[in-house]
Scaffold this motif. Structure first.
Motif, short mmCIF file in Angstrom:
data_model
loop_
_atom_site.label_atom_id
_atom_site.label_comp_id
_atom_site.label_asym_id
_atom_site.label_seq_id
_atom_site.Cartn_x
_atom_site.Cartn_y
_atom_site.Cartn_z
N ALA A 103 0.81 -1.22 0.00
CA ALA A 103 0.00 0.00 0.00
C ALA A 103 0.85 1.27 0.00
O ALA A 103 0.45 2.29 -0.56
N ALA A 104 2.02 1.23 0.65
CA ALA A 104 2.90 2.40 0.66
C ALA A 104 3.51 2.62 -0.72
O ALA A 104 3.77 3.75 -1.13
N ALA A 258 -5.89 4.42 1.78
CA ALA A 258 -4.69 4.90 1.09
C ALA A 258 -5.02 5.84 -0.05
O ALA A 258 -4.28 6.79 -0.34
N GLY A 259 -6.15 5.59 -0.73
CA GLY A 259 -6.54 6.43 -1.84
C GLY A 259 -6.96 7.82 -1.43
O GLY A 259 -7.10 8.71 -2.26
N GLU A 260 -7.19 8.03 -0.12
CA GLU A 260 -7.63 9.33 0.37
C GLU A 260 -6.78 9.81 1.53
O GLU A 260 -7.21 10.63 2.33
N THR A 261 -5.56 9.29 1.62
CA THR A 261 -4.63 9.65 2.69
C THR A 261 -3.54 10.57 2.16
O THR A 261 -2.95 10.30 1.11
N LYS A 262 -3.25 11.63 2.88
CA LYS A 262 -2.18 12.54 2.49
C LYS A 262 -0.83 11.85 2.69
O LYS A 262 -0.58 11.24 3.72
N ASP A 263 0.04 11.96 1.69
CA ASP A 263 1.40 11.41 1.75
C ASP A 263 1.42 9.98 2.30
O ASP A 263 2.01 9.70 3.35
N PRO A 264 0.77 9.03 1.60
CA PRO A 264 0.65 7.66 2.11
C PRO A 264 1.96 6.93 2.29
O PRO A 264 2.06 6.03 3.14
N THR A 265 3.01 7.27 1.52
CA THR A 265 4.28 6.57 1.67
C THR A 265 4.92 6.84 3.02
O THR A 265 5.76 6.06 3.48
N ARG A 266 4.53 7.92 3.67
CA ARG A 266 5.06 8.23 5.00
C ARG A 266 4.09 7.81 6.10
O ARG A 266 4.49 7.31 7.14
N ASN A 267 2.79 8.02 5.85
CA ASN A 267 1.80 7.79 6.91
C ASN A 267 1.41 6.33 7.08
O ASN A 267 1.21 5.86 8.19
N LEU A 268 1.30 5.58 5.97
CA LEU A 268 0.89 4.19 6.09
C LEU A 268 1.90 3.31 6.83
O LEU A 268 1.51 2.47 7.64
N PRO A 269 3.21 3.46 6.58
CA PRO A 269 4.17 2.68 7.37
C PRO A 269 4.06 2.95 8.87
O PRO A 269 4.21 2.04 9.68
N LEU A 429 12.36 -9.89 -9.69
CA LEU A 429 12.62 -10.23 -11.09
C LEU A 429 12.87 -8.99 -11.92
O LEU A 429 13.75 -8.98 -12.79
N GLN A 430 12.11 -7.92 -11.64
CA GLN A 430 12.24 -6.68 -12.41
C GLN A 430 13.29 -5.73 -11.84
O GLN A 430 13.49 -4.63 -12.35
N GLY A 431 13.96 -6.15 -10.75
CA GLY A 431 15.02 -5.34 -10.16
C GLY A 431 14.54 -4.05 -9.54
O GLY A 431 15.21 -3.02 -9.61
N LYS A 432 13.37 -4.08 -8.87
CA LYS A 432 12.79 -2.86 -8.30
C LYS A 432 12.59 -2.93 -6.79
O LYS A 432 11.96 -2.05 -6.20
N THR A 433 13.13 -3.96 -6.16
CA THR A 433 12.92 -4.12 -4.72
C THR A 433 13.45 -2.91 -3.94
O THR A 433 12.88 -2.52 -2.90
N HIS A 434 14.52 -2.30 -4.44
CA HIS A 434 15.12 -1.16 -3.73
C HIS A 434 14.22 0.07 -3.72
O HIS A 434 14.46 1.02 -2.95
N LEU A 435 13.17 0.08 -4.55
CA LEU A 435 12.27 1.23 -4.61
C LEU A 435 11.22 1.23 -3.51
O LEU A 435 10.50 2.22 -3.33
N LEU A 436 11.11 0.14 -2.76
CA LEU A 436 10.10 0.05 -1.72
C LEU A 436 10.35 1.10 -0.63
O LEU A 436 11.42 1.13 -0.04
N PRO A 437 9.34 1.92 -0.32
CA PRO A 437 9.51 2.90 0.77
C PRO A 437 9.41 2.27 2.15
O PRO A 437 9.83 2.84 3.15
N PHE A 438 8.85 1.06 2.19
CA PHE A 438 8.69 0.33 3.45
C PHE A 438 8.75 -1.16 3.15
O PHE A 438 8.11 -1.64 2.22
N LYS A 439 9.56 -1.91 3.92
CA LYS A 439 9.74 -3.33 3.65
C LYS A 439 9.20 -4.20 4.77
O LYS A 439 9.33 -3.87 5.95
N ASN A 440 8.59 -5.31 4.38
CA ASN A 440 8.10 -6.31 5.32
C ASN A 440 9.28 -7.17 5.75
O ASN A 440 9.74 -8.02 4.99
#
Length: 537
Positions: A103-104, A258-269, A429-440
């Motif tokens: 979601a982030a 998430a669709g109605e949250t301000k700055d979800p990449t910071r608030n959801l984590p 596979l697509q080499g994008k794991t490093h783009l995650l703003p928050f990791k499980n």
């Protein structure tokens, strides 16, 4: 840096959490500098960090915890309740880590339901979204029915369905108004619940240590009475899991905001990280104190005609009727809050169904405040029909609704685990794991365990309907969700000829959030002040 004209704060490939690219069949207000149309038919990011955090902490706490623990205690005993809540709590925490990660990265209104179609199979997403929408509609109905049970604490003369009808109209009105109205109502009701549970924990400890009407130290006596700490054998133990799943249910639906949250990449984590403390403080400690202070055979704890909240019982044990009335009133507002949250989540899922072509387009129609008002009315209507069936007996109907919602929650957690596994595999596979703003941090063990444990629980928790004699009605309430969801999946797959999305072709670019510049970057002391206020509130 994001384009200033893209007010949703994400790449211009799509809009406002609907998961769709611009098309000619949508209203368009204007064209931005990049030549992309700006869609007017989109949700509004109006939920603040303060509101989202408080909704996450207390928004989904309601009927399941305050009322459902009574049934769990009566049918399974104190040890069964504690163990079940620990196991389900661990599952929910890992599930939220998996969901928060997705979601982030891609904050859309459909959340895990949209992810299921996008990362697994469109038929899977179709079946899951309709299932979870029905879950939310039934949850709202369950809360309205619970109001009638709670009211019995004061009187049997007032028609409970009348109170349910009043609150039903209020909930629909609030959800049609603005998302800000929903957020503000949930903030204060959630805050009230949080304060009340903290008071309950203090009162529970005092009562157990001798601060009760008998001036007697209780300790672990109720764990040693005949039949305790496990009641009903394996059937009683297994049945507690579905009520625990009902109580925890809705935790995952916070991602739908998430669709109605301000700055979800910071608030959801932040929201996800707080889930652990919420589970420990509000659920585990509460059920432990309930099991210590209230005997499983307490009169009126679990009958078809009435059901007394164990929270109310503990408050009464201090010797004050006012205390009992106070907590019962708080429980009533808590049920209203949980119903409000369920209606909000169900409405956003119906909006998502309409936007993705899984439901009539009219269900995605927004009012001037960017609220899907048609979806609110339809979801509210289904809830009204469900609670209208309470003429068969509010207590019995509530038990059936609780079972249906509990199993539906578990199916959703299974789907989140499967979706998370596919999502992370595609990123690698697509080499994008490093783009995650928050990791499980539990991946890959966590999601796999969630899928396996939930599948096991779904199959065995209906044990009690087979023993000592077969109960057809209970059997249906425990297992009806399985064939219904399977049928929706198969039918949509055959009609639309959908295929499992390949990892290499999985879309990991559309709707990926790009935060707008925030004032904290330019004025550091403003950022620090906001963080302090968020920590306090």
């Amino acid at each position: 840096m994001s384009n200033s004209n893209n007010t949703t704060g994400r790449r211009p490939a799509s809009f406002a959490g609907d998961g769709k690219k611009p098309s000619d069949d949508h209203d368009v207000e204007s064209i931005n500098l990049d030549g992309h149309p700006i869609q007017s038919d989109r949700l509004n990011r109006a939920l603040s960090a303060r509101q989202v955090q408080m909704i996450a902490i207390g928004g989904t706490i309601g009927t399941g915890l305050f009322l459902g623990t009574g049934k769990s205690l009566a049918t399974g005993g104190p040890a069964s309740v504690l163990i079940a809540y620990l196991i389900v709590g661990a599952i929910v925490f890992v599930t939220m880590l998996s969901l928060g990660e997705m979601a982030a990265f891609i904050p859309v209104a459909g959340s895990f339901c949209t992810f299921a179609g996008r990362f697994v199979d469109d038929a899977f997403g179709f079946a899951l979204t309709w299932n979870y929408w029905f879950n939310d509609a039934v949850s709202t109905a369950a809360d309205l029915v619970a109001l009638q049970l709670i009211l019995k604490y004061w009187t049997d003369n007032f028609p409970g369905w009348g109170l349910s009808l009043i609150f039903w109209v209020v909930l629909i009105g609030v959800n049609i108004a603005t998302v800000r109205a929903y957020g503000e109502l949930e903030y204060w009701l959630s805050l009230l619940k949080v304060i009340t549970i903290i008071i309950f924990i203090i009162i529970g400890i005092v009562v157990n240590c001798g601060g009760n009407t008998s001036h007697h130290y209780i300790g672990s006596e109720n764990w040693r009475i005949p039949g305790a700490p496990f009641v009903g054998g394996i059937g009683g133990f297994a049945s507690v899991f579905v009520t625990a799943s009902f109580a925890y249910g809705g935790t995952e639906s916070i991602a739908i905001t998430a669709g109605e949250t301000k700055d979800p990449t910071r608030n959801l984590p932040k929201v996800v990280k707080n889930v652990f403390w919420r589970i420990l403080l509000f659920y585990i400690i509460s059920v432990l104190l309930i099991g210590l202070n209230v005997p499983y055979n307490y009169p009126g704890l679990n009958t078809k005609s009435t059901r007394t909240s164990p929270f109310t019982i503990v408050f009464e044990m201090v010797g004050s009727n006012v205390a009992g009335s106070f907590i019962n009133a708080v429980i009533l507002t808590s049920v209203l809050s949980a119903g409000n949250h369920a209606l909000f989540a169900g409405t956003r899922l119906m909006y998502t169904l309409a936007m993705e072509g899984h439901a009539p387009a009219v269900l995605g129609k927004l009012n001037r405040n960017k609220v899907p008002w048609v979806a609110v009315l339809v979801t509210g209507l289904i809830s009204g029909l469900c609670f209208g069936a309470s003429f068969i007996g509010a207590g019995e109907l509530w038990s059936w609704l609780q079972n249906i919602v509990g199993v539906s929650n578990q199916l959703s957690w299974i789907a989140i685990g499967i979706t998370s596994i596919r999502f992370r595999s595609a990123l690698a596979l697509q080499g994008k794991t490093h783009l995650l703003p928050f990791k499980n941090w539990t991946y890959p063990v966590g999601p796999y365990l969630c899928v396996i444990l939930n599948c096991f629980l779904v199959l065995v928790q209906g044990w009690s309907c087979f023993s000592p004699t077969f109960n057809a009605v209970d059997f249906v309430s425990y297992y009806i969700e399985l064939p219904v969801m399977l049928l929706m999946f198969v039918v949509w797959k055959l009609v639309k000829k959908t295929k499992i999305v390949s990892l290499a072709e999985m879309d990991l670019e559309t709707d990926v959030y790009e935060a707008d510049e925030v004032v904290e970057e330019k004025v550091p002391w403003v950022g620090r002040a906001r963080r302090i206020l968020n920590w306090i509130f």
